[in-house]
Scaffold this active site. Structure first.
Site, mmCIF file in Angstrom:
data_model
loop_
_atom_site.group_PDB
_atom_site.id
_atom_site.type_symbol
_atom_site.label_atom_id
_atom_site.label_comp_id
_atom_site.label_asym_id
_atom_site.label_seq_id
_atom_site.Cartn_x
_atom_site.Cartn_y
_atom_site.Cartn_z
ATOM 1 N N LYS A 89 13.209 32.218 92.133
ATOM 2 C CA LYS A 89 14.270 33.223 92.264
ATOM 3 C C LYS A 89 15.306 32.856 93.333
ATOM 4 O O LYS A 89 16.478 33.188 93.219
ATOM 5 C CB LYS A 89 13.662 34.589 92.592
ATOM 6 C CG LYS A 89 12.750 35.146 91.504
ATOM 7 C CD LYS A 89 13.530 35.670 90.326
ATOM 8 C CE LYS A 89 12.609 36.280 89.272
ATOM 9 N NZ LYS A 89 13.328 36.692 88.052
ATOM 10 N N GLU A 111 17.793 44.448 91.864
ATOM 11 C CA GLU A 111 16.613 45.069 91.258
ATOM 12 C C GLU A 111 15.476 44.066 91.383
ATOM 13 O O GLU A 111 15.715 42.871 91.491
ATOM 14 C CB GLU A 111 16.865 45.385 89.781
ATOM 15 C CG GLU A 111 16.609 44.214 88.818
ATOM 16 C CD GLU A 111 17.518 43.002 89.010
ATOM 17 O OE1 GLU A 111 18.652 43.192 89.494
ATOM 18 O OE2 GLU A 111 17.095 41.869 88.684
ATOM 19 N N SER A 377 6.500 28.831 88.012
ATOM 20 C CA SER A 377 7.639 29.571 88.576
ATOM 21 C C SER A 377 7.365 30.195 89.935
ATOM 22 O O SER A 377 8.296 30.440 90.702
ATOM 23 C CB SER A 377 8.092 30.642 87.585
ATOM 24 O OG SER A 377 7.007 31.486 87.231
HETATM 25 C C1 PLP Z 1 7.053 34.000 89.801
HETATM 26 C C2 PLP Z 1 7.864 34.617 88.711
HETATM 27 N N1 PLP Z 1 7.961 33.988 87.530
HETATM 28 C C3 PLP Z 1 8.678 34.488 86.510
HETATM 29 C C4 PLP Z 1 9.345 35.689 86.632
HETATM 30 C C5 PLP Z 1 10.096 36.213 85.451
HETATM 31 O O1 PLP Z 1 11.479 36.197 85.617
HETATM 32 P P1 PLP Z 1 12.405 35.193 84.822
HETATM 33 O O2 PLP Z 1 12.070 35.373 83.371
HETATM 34 O O3 PLP Z 1 13.777 35.643 85.144
HETATM 35 O O4 PLP Z 1 12.113 33.825 85.290
HETATM 36 C C6 PLP Z 1 9.292 36.392 87.847
HETATM 37 C C7 PLP Z 1 9.990 37.664 88.010
HETATM 38 O O5 PLP Z 1 9.879 38.353 88.946
HETATM 39 C C8 PLP Z 1 8.529 35.832 88.909
HETATM 40 O O6 PLP Z 1 8.430 36.440 90.092
#
Ligand code: PLP
Length: 393
Positions: A89, A111, A377
């Site tokens: 993020k 948000e 992620s």
């Molecule tokens: C670690 C992590 N992965 C994935 C996501 C999903 O978001 P996005 O689809 O925008 O990557 C989030 C959302 O808060 C997250 O914290």
């Protein structure tokens, strides 16, 4: 097939800017300036420097040997979990705070679902000395308590969203309401590849550093830039958009998207938008959306706060409709098992969102020679309570 946004803000049939008139000046200001700002040499220099020295990029591309052996294919993990603040993020919040500064904004709203985007926003606001307000669903405030504490420690105000399912969708509604009431001094840092144009494109471009790095890192390790597959979980779709970006027009690279099936796609408690969604409008864009027969948004459910959203970004709807990518839905149980597996095979505790992507091996069989890059992620620190409750640790 084209996967870039067009001048009107559409990816094929999806996207656009469906906004109340009160927001038009803000969104229009952003639309007419974002590319020029992002292309300024001084912007690029500041962005690159912060990504390197503050976030800690490039994030490693890690060959997961034991996981590869277990699933009989070559698995690389793109370690966004090692970024400062613990997820992808922050790539986007660094970019957007620099845009906001150049637009002369002195108040930031955001948000958050899992709290990772809230923490990443609170972090860059502290870094720049700008006031920060984060909207978060009441349920998410409970299940992501460590991140709420982090936001407060960083000086942000966390405002609970108490309507609907009290999760990400409702937090987004509150943030939009705030923006309508504070149109002049406030920039809204949207945390995923969603929202009215130009947000999906702007967020995707900031996150595209992920696939930019994968290309040269893979070249170093394997002698080729292109993996056979890239895999990412999809909430709104920002880590996925960044992971796919530089491969979208390269047909030899398979695109795999993993959504949250909650308690089962047809259980009534899920967030499997591509399977259950129809074209509709949510939070300023036309996209696939879970809705009732008469067009009311369905309350989503997932054990993972970051995937607990009834829509996907317009780029992903386009990827789905044009069959450029394969979409899979993973239940809470399968995601939790995959999170435990990574912890015990590789010594890495993933965010529950990322665990969904890691569960791909249940549904998709890869060849032994395939190179599969999975977007890790985020890290699992914020989810320890959920893991503890689930596994009775
Ligand atoms: C670690 C992590 N992965 C994935 C996501 C999903 O978001 P996005 O689809 O925008 O990557 C989030 C959302 O808060 C997250 O914290």
């Amino acid at each position: 097939m084209n996967y870039q946004v067009n001048e009107k803000g559409y990816y094929g049939d999806f996207g656009g800017a469906y906004i109340p008139e009160m927001l038009y000046p803000n969104v229009e200001e952003l639309r007419t300036t974002y590319l020029d700002i992002m292309n300024e040499p001084s912007f690029k220099k500041e962005f690159d420097q912060l990504l390197r020295d503050y976030v800690g990029r490039p994030s490693p591309l890690y060959f997961a040997k034991r996981l590869s052996e277990k699933h009989n294919t070559k698995v690389y993990l793109k370690r966004e979990d090692l970024n400062h603040t613990g997820a992808h993020k922050v790539n986007n919040t660094i970019g957007q705070i620099l845009v906001a500064k150049r637009l002369g904004k002195n108040r930031i709203i955001a948000e958050t679902g899992a709290g990772q985007h809230g923490v990443a926003t609170a972090t860059v606001c502290a870094l720049m000395g700008i006031k920060c307000i984060v909207y978060m669903g009441e349920i998410d405030i409970k299940r992501q308590a460590p991140n709420v504490a982090r936001m407060k420690m960083l000086g942000a105000e966390v405002r609970p969203a108490k309507s609907g399912s009290k999760t990400l969708k409702d937090a987004t509604n509150e943030a939009i309401r705030d923006w309508i009431n504070n149109p002049v001094d406030t920039h809204y840092i949207i945390g995923s590849a969603i929202g009215p144009h130009p947000y999906p494109d702007m967020v995707t471009r900031f996150q595209s550093i992920i696939s930019e790095e994968i290309k040269w890192q893979l070249k170093e390790k394997e002698g080729r830039e292109h993996p056979d597959y890239v895999v990412a979980c999809i909430g709104g779709g920002s880590n996925a958009a960044g992971t796919y970006y530089h491969f979208l027009e390269e047909p030899s690279v398979g695109i795999i998207a993993v959504e949250a099936a909650g308690k089962g796609v047809h259980s009534g408690e899920s967030a499997a938008t591509s399977q259950l969604g129809k074209e509709g409008i949510i939070h300023g864009c036309k996209t696939l959306l879970m809705q009732t027969q008469d067009g009311q948004i369905t309350e989503p459910y997932s054990i993972s706060a970051g995937l607990d959203y009834p829509g996907v970004g317009p780029l992903h709807s386009h990827i789905y409709k044009t069959a450029r990518g394969e979409f899979y839905s993973v239940t809470d149980d399968d995601a939790m098992a995959a999170g435990l597996e990574l912890s015990q095979l590789e010594g890495i505790i993933p965010a529950i969102e990322s665990s969904h992507a890691l569960a791909i091996f249940n549904d998709k069989k890869f060849r032994p020679e395939d190179i599969v890059v999975i977007s890790l992620s985020g890290r699992g620190d914020k989810d320890l309570d959920t893991y503890i409750d689930y596994f009775k640790l």
